[in-house]
Design a protein around this motif. Structure first.
Motif, PDB file in Angstrom:
ATOM      1  N   LEU A   1      -0.756   7.560  -8.214  1.00 41.48           N
ATOM      2  CA  LEU A   1      -1.536   8.717  -7.793  1.00 41.48           C
ATOM      3  C   LEU A   1      -2.675   8.997  -8.770  1.00 41.48           C
ATOM      4  O   LEU A   1      -3.778   9.392  -8.369  1.00 41.48           O
ATOM      5  CB  LEU A   1      -0.626   9.942  -7.669  1.00 41.48           C
ATOM      6  CG  LEU A   1       0.328   9.940  -6.469  1.00 41.48           C
ATOM      7  CD1 LEU A   1       1.411  10.994  -6.641  1.00 41.48           C
ATOM      8  CD2 LEU A   1      -0.442  10.168  -5.168  1.00 41.48           C
TER       9      LEU A   1
ATOM     10  N   ARG B   1      -3.384  11.116  -1.034  1.00 47.73           N
ATOM     11  CA  ARG B   1      -2.479  12.229  -0.729  1.00 47.73           C
ATOM     12  C   ARG B   1      -1.249  11.674  -0.019  1.00 47.73           C
ATOM     13  O   ARG B   1      -1.358  10.788   0.829  1.00 47.73           O
ATOM     14  CB  ARG B   1      -3.171  13.278   0.152  1.00 47.73           C
ATOM     15  CG  ARG B   1      -4.290  14.028  -0.558  1.00 47.73           C
ATOM     16  CD  ARG B   1      -4.780  15.208   0.241  1.00 47.73           C
ATOM     17  NE  ARG B   1      -5.363  14.810   1.519  1.00 47.73           N
ATOM     18  CZ  ARG B   1      -4.834  15.079   2.706  1.00 47.73           C
ATOM     19  NH1 ARG B   1      -3.678  15.718   2.799  1.00 47.73           N
ATOM     20  NH2 ARG B   1      -5.444  14.683   3.819  1.00 47.73           N
TER      21      ARG B   1
ATOM     22  N   ASP C   1      -1.730  20.152  -4.311  1.00 47.79           N
ATOM     23  CA  ASP C   1      -2.327  19.958  -2.987  1.00 47.79           C
ATOM     24  C   ASP C   1      -2.406  18.490  -2.568  1.00 47.79           C
ATOM     25  O   ASP C   1      -2.844  18.181  -1.466  1.00 47.79           O
ATOM     26  CB  ASP C   1      -3.711  20.599  -2.924  1.00 47.79           C
ATOM     27  CG  ASP C   1      -4.709  20.004  -3.918  1.00 47.79           C
ATOM     28  OD1 ASP C   1      -4.326  19.076  -4.674  1.00 47.79           O
ATOM     29  OD2 ASP C   1      -5.860  20.471  -3.942  1.00 47.79           O
ATOM     30  N   ARG C   2      -1.935  17.574  -3.435  1.00 49.38           N
ATOM     31  CA  ARG C   2      -1.920  16.153  -3.088  1.00 49.38           C
ATOM     32  C   ARG C   2      -0.553  15.695  -2.588  1.00 49.38           C
ATOM     33  O   ARG C   2      -0.395  14.539  -2.189  1.00 49.38           O
ATOM     34  CB  ARG C   2      -2.319  15.313  -4.305  1.00 49.38           C
ATOM     35  CG  ARG C   2      -3.737  15.579  -4.803  1.00 49.38           C
ATOM     36  CD  ARG C   2      -4.067  14.693  -5.981  1.00 49.38           C
ATOM     37  NE  ARG C   2      -4.030  13.285  -5.608  1.00 49.38           N
ATOM     38  CZ  ARG C   2      -3.995  12.291  -6.508  1.00 49.38           C
ATOM     39  NH1 ARG C   2      -3.955  12.562  -7.808  1.00 49.38           N
ATOM     40  NH2 ARG C   2      -3.990  11.038  -6.099  1.00 49.38           N
TER      41      ARG C   2
ATOM     42  N   GLU D   1       2.878  16.772  -0.169  1.00 46.41           N
ATOM     43  CA  GLU D   1       3.646  17.619   0.748  1.00 46.41           C
ATOM     44  C   GLU D   1       5.116  17.223   0.692  1.00 46.41           C
ATOM     45  O   GLU D   1       5.449  16.110   0.259  1.00 46.41           O
ATOM     46  CB  GLU D   1       3.119  17.475   2.177  1.00 46.41           C
ATOM     47  CG  GLU D   1       1.677  17.911   2.359  1.00 46.41           C
ATOM     48  CD  GLU D   1       1.200  17.751   3.795  1.00 46.41           C
ATOM     49  OE1 GLU D   1       2.063  17.513   4.682  1.00 46.41           O
ATOM     50  OE2 GLU D   1      -0.019  17.862   4.021  1.00 46.41           O
TER      51      GLU D   1
ATOM     52  N   ASN E   1      -6.395   8.676   1.944  1.00 47.83           N
ATOM     53  CA  ASN E   1      -6.935   8.173   0.683  1.00 47.83           C
ATOM     54  C   ASN E   1      -8.431   8.461   0.686  1.00 47.83           C
ATOM     55  O   ASN E   1      -9.248   7.626   1.068  1.00 47.83           O
ATOM     56  CB  ASN E   1      -6.659   6.675   0.530  1.00 47.83           C
ATOM     57  CG  ASN E   1      -6.978   6.183  -0.869  1.00 47.83           C
ATOM     58  OD1 ASN E   1      -7.144   6.966  -1.792  1.00 47.83           O
ATOM     59  ND2 ASN E   1      -7.058   4.872  -1.026  1.00 47.83           N
TER      60      ASN E   1
END
Length: 308
Positions: free
Chosen positions: A224, A231, A271-272, A274, A306
């Motif tokens: 990441l 994400r 926020d990246r 869930e 991405n």
């Protein structure tokens, strides 16, 4: 029989270690050692509401062994192991078979190393807790979990010692050596869109992560950080035992625990990532076998976008 040196460090030798004879076809699948840890050892069967336990702080070593071949019996595997411990001064605190231990409630209230290194057949397992020294302040506590599947058997051995350290030269099992996600596994994630996070362990009977370390999470965090526009969603899965809504809640909570670990420990932006739960709606193996159910209890990383 093969001689396994330094499996346990509780016999009265100059080095503090001793040798345990395992069946000659046994194969070590996982090993994890911690010099400052806590182990909660069952000391009686499930009593209808909980499993009576004894908690030990100190050095803890966890191993899993696979014994290939059909027609094996936990009773036959346990007998020579139990005799060796008794000869070394251990006393039996608990010795029970599947249903008498408490079946499902005992199995999922007891620490078990994750698949694919360890599987448990709910209908055919034997559990032993052995203690050496004073009951209130033992020198060592060892638990054996032995189970048989159709074509193989598994043995889990966990030892806890309030003081002392283990030899560090023993081999590390597969569950502790995850394939780097920035290598072939990372390529699989980017090409196929999803990958199982191997070796991720949760507190027994709960949804919180154990302390780890988890190489698969470290490698996912590295991926990441290398791909700042990536994400993902973390998706929890369960086996088919129990109510669907409850399984969805548990699977979502476990995915959320993995998400929080990535945020807190590795600094990944919230926020990246869930977190979702599918319960038992997306199995990757049959829920008709214990091996399949073990495989279905997992957390996956799924690529959402991405944005380079």
């Amino acid at each position: 029989m093969i001689r396994w040196l330094c499996l346990l460090a509780v016999a009265a030798t100059a080095t503090g270690s001793w040798a345990l004879d395992m069946p000659g076809h046994a194969r070590l699948t996982a090993e994890r050692t911690s010099d400052a840890d806590r182990y909660t050892a069952p000391i009686a069967p499930f009593d209808g509401s909980a499993i009576p336990v004894q908690q030990i702080d100190g050095a803890v070593r966890r191993q899993a062994w696979e014994l290939p071949g059909p027609g094996q019996s936990p009773l036959r595997i346990v007998a020579p192991l139990r005799a060796q411990f008794e000869a070394d001064g251990f006393e039996i605190v608990l010795d029970c078979l599947s249903a008498h231990c408490g079946g499902f409630d005992f199995r999922f209230g007891t620490e078990v190393l994750p698949a694919p290194n360890m599987f448990v057949n709910l209908r055919d397992f034997q559990f032993l807790t052995l203690r050496k020294g004073n009951a209130a302040a033992p020198e060592a506590i060892v638990t054996l979990l032995v189970t048989a599947l159709a074509d193989r058997a598994y043995v889990q051995i966990i030892e806890a010692r309030p003081s002392g350290q283990f030899d560090k030269t023993t081999a590390v099992g597969p569950s502790q050596v995850a394939a780097p996600l920035n290598g072939s596994a990372g390529q699989e994630l980017m090409e196929k869109g999803a990958i199982v996070l191997d070796g991720v362990e949760f507190t027994t009977g709960a949804t919180s992560l154990t302390n780890g370390p988890f190489p698969s999470l470290a490698n996912l965090a590295a991926l990441l950080k290398q791909n700042t526009g990536l994400r993902i969603a973390l998706v929890g899965h369960t086996d088919s035992v129990g109510d669907l809504n409850q399984n969805i809640r548990i699977s979502r909570a476990r995915a959320a625990a993995v998400r929080q670990r990535l945020i807190d420990q590795y600094g990944i932006a919230p926020d990246r990532i869930e977190a979702e739960g599918m319960g038992y709606l997306a199995p990757r193996a049959s829920n008709l076998t214990e091996q399949g159910r073990e495989a279905n209890r997992r957390v996956e990383a799924v690529v959402l976008a991405n944005d380079r």
